[in-house]
Design a protein around this motif. Structure first.
Motif, PDB file in Angstrom:
ATOM      1  N   VAL A 151      -0.973  -4.940   4.732  1.00  0.00           N
ATOM      2  CA  VAL A 151      -2.323  -4.523   4.358  1.00  0.00           C
ATOM      3  C   VAL A 151      -3.323  -4.720   5.499  1.00  0.00           C
ATOM      4  N   VAL A 193      -3.528  -1.581   7.551  1.00  0.00           N
ATOM      5  CA  VAL A 193      -3.880  -0.329   6.876  1.00  0.00           C
ATOM      6  C   VAL A 193      -5.374  -0.082   7.034  1.00  0.00           C
ATOM      7  N   GLN A 252       0.164   5.237   0.055  1.00  0.00           N
ATOM      8  CA  GLN A 252      -0.895   6.248   0.131  1.00  0.00           C
ATOM      9  C   GLN A 252      -0.690   7.340  -0.909  1.00  0.00           C
ATOM     10  N   ARG A 262      -6.917   2.565   2.526  1.00  0.00           N
ATOM     11  CA  ARG A 262      -6.628   1.519   1.536  1.00  0.00           C
ATOM     12  C   ARG A 262      -7.406   1.727   0.248  1.00  0.00           C
ATOM     13  N   PHE A 277       0.840  -1.197   0.000  1.00  0.00           N
ATOM     14  CA  PHE A 277       0.000   0.000   0.000  1.00  0.00           C
ATOM     15  C   PHE A 277       0.874   1.246   0.000  1.00  0.00           C
ATOM     16  N   ASN A 335      -0.931   1.712  -6.049  1.00  0.00           N
ATOM     17  CA  ASN A 335      -0.124   0.838  -5.212  1.00  0.00           C
ATOM     18  C   ASN A 335       0.916   0.098  -6.048  1.00  0.00           C
TER      19      ASN A 335
END
Length: 668
Positions: free
Chosen positions: A475, A478, A419, A483, A417, A449
């Motif tokens: 993940v 997150v 952001q 996400r 991930f 991603n």
């Protein structure tokens, strides 16, 4: 489309859709008479009512296929290039930008360049990734950005370094050609790492073939960045692609032109294609000019393709003639016809898309104005036969491919991930370490991603340890709101940005989670949130359950009602909302959603089902939860209180909300 708009092609005219009945169309490719009239042929001679064209159209026409005045402007002492060269620069994969936060009083704009790569299906070789990482440190602002179309963006390149940066990408077997400009942009495909799924493997292959088919051909790219040096790529073009590009029985090509498909005017605006498999909408299929769905039989053999056309996100605030639009199903073609039908659709947009007003030049406006039947009829003339009926599809689902997955060949993939797609600092260093150490290829997803591929199971522990030390969350750690989120770069670099997006996203996702937790939502719940710094829609906000579209300093349009699977457009709920009012605006909507939602109903689905009128009415009387304890008390008879409590529960309101409404009706 104005009736006076004449197509730019000059070899074969098109019949009107009504005349199709007279044109024999069968399984083969029929001959078309050169005497037929064009769909947009004016009733008077063109010389008496010449179609208007924008300045960009003249710049393209006079550029010698994207060479001049760009080549001259790149060698001047100035830190920028002129406007005409800047328009051509886009076709080569770069935008001239001004860093508003680095301006010095009295010295004008702080010019720099953003370079965007072209990565069909988001696939990036180990060599290219390491090259991009080096370039970011040496010539950029130290960061790499993963885009919503599965490419890299390198920000902060100075004019004097452009040639070094571009030539380095080319020599690392990468490309930036057509990453921007009025041509086919990067072709998207799912970031699925499955080597044992023929449908996904083919989607990747087709995206690369279509990128080759529609790539500019004149050689200007190499003249500008390699001084005309002949450069041989490791990947050879599929002979079927070459044959399809050269095929011109139905007027899709310009004869004897360096640009057989684009000609000297190229397309009216950018053209976007996404390829996927049934049920996988990780590419936001319906936001593209052309969406292609790979259709296989039970054994995994590709039989053909479903096609959707006319999607697009760009619009302008409070200009109703501009709008976001979903692509419509147009038909199905057999496997061997895909290159020809893609050319037919591109040629239709090339010849009939508006060239006078760039705000209305995308394919979606042509489909909207003509209607799907007329558009299909014209495409079929370029195609040479009828499109088949659209085939049934399963329900769509969004997939992000984060975390661990098996490739099907004994190796693993790991989705990281990132952001808003920004790689920087320790995160960037850690990824560089792993990608270099294990010679990993990667894939960029359409949700910004990064998917590490070809991982041996024995490397798993070291990879997790390296990522953990760089504070890269797995993940499962997150927050789901983060996400699912997307944001565009916006300020300070994008010249169109009028508000924050990428830099605002982390704080906004935290604020939304805090609000939802306060209202009693589980941490596994969260809507799809997207933020853009302007209404042009680069982060595809109009598909989100909650979208903030920049409309000034700390001010946003609030859009609600998209679906988690990105199959429905959102709508404007508030024309202007100050960002400090985010919780005040959304709390009543979340509270009502929690009280009245159906089992497994998503927030965007709920907003659409209930309707904005009901949401606004409910919000008007809502009493914030944190203020209940501070409200004055009123004594009621027990029986009356119980009835009030039951009524509040029935209407999905708090006691304070319902009591305030009841008293207000009586005393006002």
């Amino acid at each position: 489309m104005h009736a006076t708009h004449t197509p730019l092609r000059g070899s074969i005219g098109l019949t009107s859709p009504e005349a199709l009945q007279a044109c024999p169309v069968g399984a083969g490719r029929p001959r078309i008479s050169a005497q037929v009239s064009c769909v947009a042929t004016p009733t008077r001679p063109p010389t008496s009512n010449t179609a208007k064209r924008s300045k960009v159209e003249f710049a393209k026409e006079n550029s010698d296929f994207l060479r001049h005045p760009l080549m001259e402007q790149l060698v001047t002492e100035a830190t920028n290039i002129n406007e005409e060269a800047a328009q051509l620069m886009k076709f080569h994969g770069s935008y001239q930008q001004d860093n508003r936060e680095k301006r010095v009083a009295g010295k004008g704009k702080f010019y720099q360049f953003m370079m965007r790569t072209k990565q069909p299906a988001g696939l990036v070789s180990n060599q290219l990734y390491l090259t991009m990482d080096d370039l970011a440190n040496q010539f950029g602002n130290g960061t790499l950005r993963l885009t919503t179309r599965q490419t890299f963006q390198l920000h902060g390149v100075l004019k004097q370094d452009l040639k070094t940066v571009f030539s380095s990408v080319i020599k690392a077997m990468g490309s930036t050609l057509g990453a921007c400009g009025d041509v086919n942009r990067n072709v998207c495909a799912p970031a699925a790492p499955y080597r044992d799924r023929p449908d996904y493997v083919h989607a990747n292959e087709l995206s690369n073939q279509l990128a080759d088919l529609l790539a500019p051909q004149s050689g200007a790219y190499y003249d500008v960045w390699l001084d005309g040096e002949k450069f041989v790529s490791m990947g050879m073009e599929d002979p079927k692609v070459t044959e399809a590009r050269d095929f011109n029985a139905f007027g899709t090509n310009f004869d004897n032109s360096p640009e057989p498909i684009y000609g000297s005017h190229f397309l009216p605006r950018k053209f976007k294609i996404a390829v996927t498999v049934p049920g996988d909408n990780s590419v936001d299929l319906f936001t593209n000019d052309l969406g292609i769905v790979v259709m296989c039989d039970d054994s995994g053999e590709v039989k053909g393709y479903n096609l959707v056309v006319g999607g697009g996100m760009g619009r302008a605030h409070r200009n109703e003639s501009t709008f976001a639009r979903l692509a419509d199903p147009i038909g199905y073609v057999d496997k061997d016809d895909i290159f020809h039908v893609v050319k037919a659709i591109v040629a239709t947009q090339r010849d009939y898309g508006r060239r006078d007003d760039r705000k209305h030049s995308r394919l979606k406006y042509l489909v909207h104005e003509w209607g799907l039947d007329k558009f299909r009829a014209v495409v079929e003339q370029y195609f040479g036969k009828k499109l088949q009926a659209f085939r049934p599809l399963p329900a769509w689902e969004f997939k992000d491919y984060l975390g661990w997955s098996e490739q099907g060949d004994g190796k693993l993939a790991y989705g990281v991930f990132v952001q808003s797609g920004r790689l920087q600092g320790e995160v960037k260093k850690a990824l560089r370490t792993l990608i270099e150490r294990y010679e990993l290829p990667i894939c960029i997803s359409a949700n910004q991603n990064l998917i590490l591929q070809d991982i041996e199971p024995s490397w798993k522990a070291d990879i997790l340890d390296t990522l953990n030390k760089a504070q890269i969350k797995d993940v499962v750690d997150v927050d789901v709101i983060a996400r699912l989120s997307i944001a565009c770069p916006a300020l300070p670099l994008c010249g169109l940005a009028i508000g924050e997006a990428e830099r605002a996203m982390p704080d906004i996702t935290v604020r939304l989670r805090t609000l939802m937790t306060h209202l009693g939502f589980d941490e596994s719940e969260g809507p799809v949130v997207r933020i853009t710094g302007c209404p042009n829609g680069c982060a595809r906000p109009y598909m989100a359950e909650i979208a903030l579209v920049g409309d000034g300093a700390n001010s946003y349009q609030l859009w609600l009602g998209g679906s988690p699977a990105q199959t429905r457009l959102a709508s404007v709920f508030l024309d202007r909302m100050k960002i400090q009012n985010l919780e005040k605006t959304l709390e009543p909507l979340f509270f009502l959603y929690k009280q009245q939602r159906r089992p497994a109903e998503a927030f965007g689905d709920f907003c659409t089902r209930v309707g904005f009128l009901a949401l606004r009415t409910y919000s008007a009387g809502y009493v914030p939860q944190k203020g209940h304890a501070e409200l004055p008390t009123v004594n009621l008879e027990s029986e009356l209180f119980e009835k009030l409590q039951a009524r509040a529960q029935l209407e999905g309101k708090s006691l304070a909300h319902l009591a305030s409404e009841a008293v207000r009706q009586y005393v006002i």
